[in-house]
Design a protein around this motif. Structure first.
Motif, PDB file in Angstrom:
ATOM      1  N   PRO A  94       0.816  -1.219   0.000  1.00  0.00           N
ATOM      2  CA  PRO A  94       0.000   0.000   0.000  1.00  0.00           C
ATOM      3  C   PRO A  94       0.848   1.267   0.000  1.00  0.00           C
TER       4      PRO A  94
ATOM      5  N   LEU B 205      -2.612   2.807  -4.571  1.00  0.00           N
ATOM      6  CA  LEU B 205      -3.901   2.689  -3.890  1.00  0.00           C
ATOM      7  C   LEU B 205      -4.877   3.714  -4.464  1.00  0.00           C
TER       8      LEU B 205
ATOM      9  N   LEU C 259     -10.359   3.247  -2.075  1.00  0.00           N
ATOM     10  CA  LEU C 259      -9.933   2.094  -1.274  1.00  0.00           C
ATOM     11  C   LEU C 259      -9.058   2.524  -0.101  1.00  0.00           C
ATOM     12  N   ALA C 260      -8.201   3.498  -0.314  1.00  0.00           N
ATOM     13  CA  ALA C 260      -7.357   3.974   0.790  1.00  0.00           C
ATOM     14  C   ALA C 260      -8.231   4.547   1.903  1.00  0.00           C
TER      15      ALA C 260
ATOM     16  N   PHE D 276     -10.117   1.519   3.586  1.00  0.00           N
ATOM     17  CA  PHE D 276      -9.247   0.691   4.420  1.00  0.00           C
ATOM     18  C   PHE D 276      -8.778   1.435   5.664  1.00  0.00           C
TER      19      PHE D 276
ATOM     20  N   TRP E   4     -11.707   1.471   8.017  1.00  0.00           N
ATOM     21  CA  TRP E   4     -11.863   0.167   8.670  1.00  0.00           C
ATOM     22  C   TRP E   4     -10.832  -0.015   9.779  1.00  0.00           C
ATOM     23  N   ALA E   5      -9.593   0.367   9.491  1.00  0.00           N
ATOM     24  CA  ALA E   5      -8.537   0.218  10.500  1.00  0.00           C
ATOM     25  C   ALA E   5      -8.837   1.062  11.740  1.00  0.00           C
TER      26      ALA E   5
END
Length: 160
Positions: free
Chosen positions: A5, A10, A14-15, A18, A21-22
């Protein structure tokens, strides 16, 4: 194939996903350490409406754009876990309104504290200005995709 990544490989969508989510996983980990291990991210889809003001399951279903049966099922689960309760309406004894329990309010308060702490940690790690600029860009993207109003109305839902 292994993906590394980096900014070059990326997609922005999506970055952002993600990274979100993290951060959600980190908040969930901290909530579990505080004794709120049964909380799920999607609980907020219902709780955001009850937090704004007590309401009926019918109104909840309308706001969430789901069937009354789906709203009832979600509410029953949150009641079982001690986050919500149903009490008679002060205006109509036949109607029952949804309220956060003390435990539910404590969970909301803990989640807010942990999100604020994580924001502060990220500002410390990456610089307040960069975090502020990133937040501003994401807010502009929400407006660009016409979801800022949905957020204001507390009607945001995860994608289908």
């Amino acid at each position: 194939m292994v993906v590394h990544p980096t900014p070059e490989n990326l997609d922005l969508s999506l970055a952002a996903l993600f990274a979100g989510w993290a951060m959600i996983d980190e908040v969930q980990r901290r909530l579990a350490a505080d004794g709120f291990s049964e909380l799920r991210f999607n609980d907020g889809v219902v709780i955001q409406h009850v937090l704004a003001a007590p309401l009926s399951i019918t109104t909840l279903a309308e706001r969430m754009n789901v069937s009354q049966q789906a709203a009832s099922k979600a509410v029953a689960d949150l009641e079982r876990r001690g986050l919500l309760t149903r009490n008679p309406s002060p205006d109509d004894a036949r109607a029952r309104l949804l309220y956060l329990t003390d435990y539910g309010q404590a969970a909301v308060d803990a989640a807010r504290r942990h999100r604020a702490a994580l924001d502060a940690e990220l500002a410390n790690e990456f610089g307040r200005e960069r975090v502020t600029e990133t937040r501003a860009l994401l807010a502009e993207l929400l407006s660009y995709f016409n979801v800022d109003g949905v957020i204001r109305r507390r009607a945001i839902r995860p994608p289908a």
